[in-house]
Design an enzyme around this catalytic site. Structure first.
Site: not given
Length: 399
Positions: A53-54, A143, A241
């Protein structure tokens, strides 16, 4: 600590300190760009848990959920507090500002600073949910971590950013000098063990453990929805990627969504991945070629580039039914339409092929990218007086 001048010193993409006032202003600016949903808040408020959440899309989803729908819930992240020599991480200060935003909005939102992969963390967060809300409606999993310790085996796994099968050479930006320069980077292919470790860290296993833990405690409300945030990106970045180790982890995440979705149907719930568009994050700056690609993409799109906040508003609108849920053939929610539009990718590809050290300033928006990197740490934020001393010793917000 006492108030002091905080300057953006560091190496390349990595700055040593973060600016508390700049981080707070970023959150305030995000809040001001979120309009409350037309439907308002009637009856019981929605409860969401945001893992990650940060920063990046996780923070954007948190601010959008609070500002648009007045959500209650828990935000989980892993940030470093201030020390005698260094400020706290930017995420520490952004979380403090987000807690103030939630309080002003009348949202009951708690923030936990701990390792999302640890069983103790899951227990603590679930205890909070049980005590404060009795259950949740949404779990957003965002995450991006370099390592994870498996709670069952105790073994530590390290993620890598490498191609699979064969090595890969890519154009990339070098920010180590006084001015950004164009260079070529060779990346060795990952071993089978490195690929497996990256899936362990960045794949869907921990996401499934969170859903299982919530289910085991009877905390999943009817209609519960869980979303793991993902990325596909351009064919220009695919070798490092989507076709590389990180892409293998994202594929595992999407497979996990299918398994969880089948399980949650009994609750009238669902699980899916949300494919977001490109953004400058601390995770993305570590991937070779991504800085150049983002700078070229910005050069093509300019202000039409969709921010993580705008995409997060769209995410919540679709999840809550304010907008129609739009999924692709694989059942993924797609928020990257603006990035992968054929005309956009055609122009970015043309610039990628044509770019040289002589044309880099004309084809790529380097000033924008450099500014975005500094804003990750709270610098270069309009409206902040960086000549004034700032207090770095801020406490973690308590419930």
């Amino acid at each position: 600590m006492t108030a002091r001048l905080i300057e953006p010193k560091g190496r390349g993409f990595l700055l040593f300190d973060s600016h508390p006032a700049g981080c707070a202003k970023i959150v305030a600016d995000m809040r001001d760009r979120v309009a409350p949903a037309i439907s308002g808040q009637a009856g019981r408020r929605t409860v969401a848990v945001i893992i990650g959440s940060s920063a990046g899309y996780g923070m954007a989803a948190t601010v959008a959920g609070i500002g648009r729908y007045g959500m209650h819930g828990v935000g989980l992240c892993f940030e470093r507090p201030p020390t005698v020599r260094r400020t706290a991480t930017a995420g520490w200060y952004r979380t403090a500002a987000t807690a103030e935003l939630a309080a002003a909005a009348g949202s009951d939102f708690s923030f936990v600073n701990a390792d999302a992969f640890a069983d103790d963390t899951k227990d603590h967060v679930l205890d909070l949910i049980a005590k404060k809300f009795g259950g949740i409606d949404y779990l957003i999993y965002s995450v991006a971590a370099p390592r994870r310790t498996d709670p069952l085996t105790g073994q530590s796994h390290q993620s890598v950013i490498q191609p699979i099968g064969k090595g890969y050479s890519t154009k990339t930006l070098d920010f180590s000098g006084e001015a950004p320069s164009l260079t070529e980077r060779w990346i060795e292919p990952a071993t089978a063990a490195e690929r497996a470790d990256t899936i362990k860290v960045m794949g869907g296993e921990d996401w499934a453990l969170w859903v299982d833990a919530l289910d085991g405690r009877g905390l999943l409300r009817t209609g519960f929805t869980s979303v793991a945030l993902s990325y596909i990106g351009s064919h220009l970045t695919a070798p490092i990627y989507r076709d590389g180790t990180i892409g293998a982890a994202k594929a595992d995440l999407e497979d996990t969504a299918i398994t969880l979705n089948a399980k949650l149907r009994a609750l009238g719930g669902r699980a899916l991945t949300s494919v977001n568009g490109a953004a400058v994050t601390q995770a993305s700056t570590a991937i070779p070629g991504i800085a150049l690609y983002l700078s070229l993409l910005r050069g093509v799109l300019g202000e039409a580039m969709q921010s993580p906040l705008a995409q997060s508003v769209e995410l919540w609108d679709q999840l809550t039914g304010t907008q129609t849920l739009r999924l692709d053939e694989q059942g993924r929610l797609r928020l990257d339409w603006w990035e992968l539009h054929p005309l956009v990718q055609e122009q970015v590809t043309e610039r990628w092929k044509a770019i040289t050290s002589a044309t880099i300033g004309d084809l790529a928006d380097l000033c924008w990218f450099s500014g975005e990197v500094r804003r990750l740490y709270g610098f270069d934020v309009p409206g902040v007086d960086y000549a004034q001393p700032c207090e770095p010793d801020l406490l973690w917000p308590t419930p």
